[in-house]
Design a protein around this motif. Sequence first.
Motif, PDB file in Angstrom:
ATOM      1  N   UNK A 175      -7.774   9.539  28.084  1.00 54.75           N
ATOM      2  CA  UNK A 175      -6.492   8.881  27.878  1.00 54.75           C
ATOM      3  C   UNK A 175      -5.416   9.422  28.794  1.00 54.75           C
ATOM      4  N   UNK A 176      -4.383   8.604  28.953  1.00 52.05           N
ATOM      5  CA  UNK A 176      -3.157   9.033  29.629  1.00 52.05           C
ATOM      6  C   UNK A 176      -1.997   8.914  28.646  1.00 52.05           C
ATOM      7  N   UNK A 177      -1.168   9.930  28.633  1.00 49.32           N
ATOM      8  CA  UNK A 177       0.034   9.961  27.806  1.00 49.32           C
ATOM      9  C   UNK A 177       1.206  10.326  28.706  1.00 49.32           C
ATOM     10  N   UNK A 178       2.411  10.124  28.228  1.00 46.59           N
ATOM     11  CA  UNK A 178       3.582  10.505  28.999  1.00 46.59           C
ATOM     12  C   UNK A 178       4.679  11.025  28.086  1.00 46.59           C
ATOM     13  N   UNK A 179       5.538  11.842  28.672  1.00 45.06           N
ATOM     14  CA  UNK A 179       6.649  12.405  27.910  1.00 45.06           C
ATOM     15  C   UNK A 179       7.895  12.428  28.782  1.00 45.06           C
ATOM     16  N   UNK A 180       8.899  11.686  28.355  1.00 48.20           N
ATOM     17  CA  UNK A 180      10.182  11.667  29.045  1.00 48.20           C
ATOM     18  C   UNK A 180      11.086  12.744  28.449  1.00 48.20           C
ATOM     19  N   UNK A 181      12.086  13.188  29.200  1.00 44.23           N
ATOM     20  CA  UNK A 181      12.988  14.234  28.687  1.00 44.23           C
ATOM     21  C   UNK A 181      13.622  13.835  27.361  1.00 44.23           C
ATOM     22  N   UNK A 182      13.540  14.744  26.391  1.00 46.04           N
ATOM     23  CA  UNK A 182      14.148  14.502  25.098  1.00 46.04           C
ATOM     24  C   UNK A 182      13.375  13.565  24.192  1.00 46.04           C
ATOM     25  N   UNK A 183      12.191  13.143  24.626  1.00 43.27           N
ATOM     26  CA  UNK A 183      11.397  12.223  23.818  1.00 43.27           C
ATOM     27  C   UNK A 183      10.038  12.826  23.495  1.00 43.27           C
ATOM     28  N   UNK A 184       9.376  12.241  22.498  1.00 44.81           N
ATOM     29  CA  UNK A 184       8.050  12.699  22.118  1.00 44.81           C
ATOM     30  C   UNK A 184       7.009  12.171  23.108  1.00 44.81           C
ATOM     31  N   UNK A 185       5.896  12.860  23.178  1.00 38.78           N
ATOM     32  CA  UNK A 185       4.793  12.394  24.014  1.00 38.78           C
ATOM     33  C   UNK A 185       4.255  11.094  23.431  1.00 38.78           C
ATOM     34  N   UNK A 186       4.026  10.118  24.307  1.00 41.31           N
ATOM     35  CA  UNK A 186       3.570   8.820  23.834  1.00 41.31           C
ATOM     36  C   UNK A 186       2.323   8.355  24.576  1.00 41.31           C
ATOM     37  N   UNK A 187       1.559   7.527  23.888  1.00 41.23           N
ATOM     38  CA  UNK A 187       0.331   6.965  24.431  1.00 41.23           C
ATOM     39  C   UNK A 187       0.642   5.973  25.544  1.00 41.23           C
ATOM     40  N   UNK A 188      -0.185   5.996  26.597  1.00 48.13           N
ATOM     41  CA  UNK A 188      -0.055   5.044  27.697  1.00 48.13           C
ATOM     42  C   UNK A 188      -1.309   4.168  27.822  1.00 48.13           C
ATOM     43  N   UNK A 189      -2.477   4.819  27.946  1.00 50.86           N
ATOM     44  CA  UNK A 189      -3.711   4.064  28.165  1.00 50.86           C
ATOM     45  C   UNK A 189      -4.904   4.909  27.771  1.00 50.86           C
ATOM     46  N   UNK A 200      -4.107  -0.457  26.204  1.00 48.66           N
ATOM     47  CA  UNK A 200      -2.854  -0.043  26.811  1.00 48.66           C
ATOM     48  C   UNK A 200      -1.690  -0.165  25.829  1.00 48.66           C
ATOM     49  N   UNK A 201      -0.692   0.667  26.044  1.00 49.11           N
ATOM     50  CA  UNK A 201       0.567   0.498  25.321  1.00 49.11           C
ATOM     51  C   UNK A 201       1.203  -0.811  25.782  1.00 49.11           C
ATOM     52  N   UNK A 202       1.901  -1.474  24.891  1.00 53.48           N
ATOM     53  CA  UNK A 202       2.539  -2.752  25.233  1.00 53.48           C
ATOM     54  C   UNK A 202       3.491  -2.604  26.421  1.00 53.48           C
ATOM     55  N   UNK A 203       4.124  -1.449  26.530  1.00 50.82           N
ATOM     56  CA  UNK A 203       5.128  -1.237  27.570  1.00 50.82           C
ATOM     57  C   UNK A 203       4.539  -1.203  28.979  1.00 50.82           C
ATOM     58  N   UNK A 204       3.226  -0.978  29.095  1.00 52.78           N
ATOM     59  CA  UNK A 204       2.606  -0.886  30.421  1.00 52.78           C
ATOM     60  C   UNK A 204       1.533  -1.946  30.653  1.00 52.78           C
ATOM     61  N   UNK A 205       1.233  -2.723  29.645  1.00 55.04           N
ATOM     62  CA  UNK A 205       0.173  -3.724  29.739  1.00 55.04           C
ATOM     63  C   UNK A 205       0.477  -4.715  30.858  1.00 55.04           C
ATOM     64  N   UNK A 254       6.487  -0.455  38.963  1.00 57.03           N
ATOM     65  CA  UNK A 254       7.096   0.642  38.207  1.00 57.03           C
ATOM     66  C   UNK A 254       8.567   0.391  37.928  1.00 57.03           C
ATOM     67  N   UNK A 255       8.989   0.863  36.761  1.00 54.27           N
ATOM     68  CA  UNK A 255      10.366   0.700  36.300  1.00 54.27           C
ATOM     69  C   UNK A 255      10.993   2.076  36.063  1.00 54.27           C
ATOM     70  N   UNK A 256      12.307   2.180  36.096  1.00 52.93           N
ATOM     71  CA  UNK A 256      12.939   3.484  35.822  1.00 52.93           C
ATOM     72  C   UNK A 256      12.524   4.065  34.471  1.00 52.93           C
ATOM     73  N   UNK A 257      12.266   3.220  33.509  1.00 50.60           N
ATOM     74  CA  UNK A 257      11.867   3.712  32.181  1.00 50.60           C
ATOM     75  C   UNK A 257      10.454   4.268  32.153  1.00 50.60           C
ATOM     76  N   UNK A 258       9.721   4.139  33.262  1.00 48.37           N
ATOM     77  CA  UNK A 258       8.402   4.771  33.366  1.00 48.37           C
ATOM     78  C   UNK A 258       8.508   6.232  33.786  1.00 48.37           C
TER      79      UNK A 258
END
Length: 124
Positions: free
Chosen positions: A35-49, A60-65, A86-90
């Motif tokens: 799996x791949x996960x990601x963590x943005x500053x100040x946020x919890x680690x979240x699932x990606x794929x 996939x997470x809906x945000x990256x599908x 890619x988007x800034x929110x990535x």
Amino acid sequence: QVQLVESGGGLVQPGGSLRLSCAASGRTIHNNAMGWFRQAPGKEREFVATISWNGGSTYYADSVKGRFTISKDNAKNTVHLQMNSLKPEDTAVYYCAASKTDWTTVHLADYDYWGQGAQVTVSS
């Protein structure tokens, strides 16, 4: 024991692409879902794929599908994440992880080996 090392992160403009790689060592990941996960500053680690042991199933997470693609090369003991449009929110630190099981899973608790992370920054 499995060691995972991510590479391929960096700075990219919105709309651009990056390909993350995850190299496993110590033992084979042939039988593991990954799996791949990601963590943005100040946020919890979240699932990606996630991808099953043989690559036959992905989720996939809906945000990256539709923009991200996960792949697994058992012969080379590697996993990749192709990221397009890619988007800034990535922007986040992206982590590769090896699951305890052979099938796709979105739950952090199902992964017992993690890489050190790769920074991805999307900005103009």
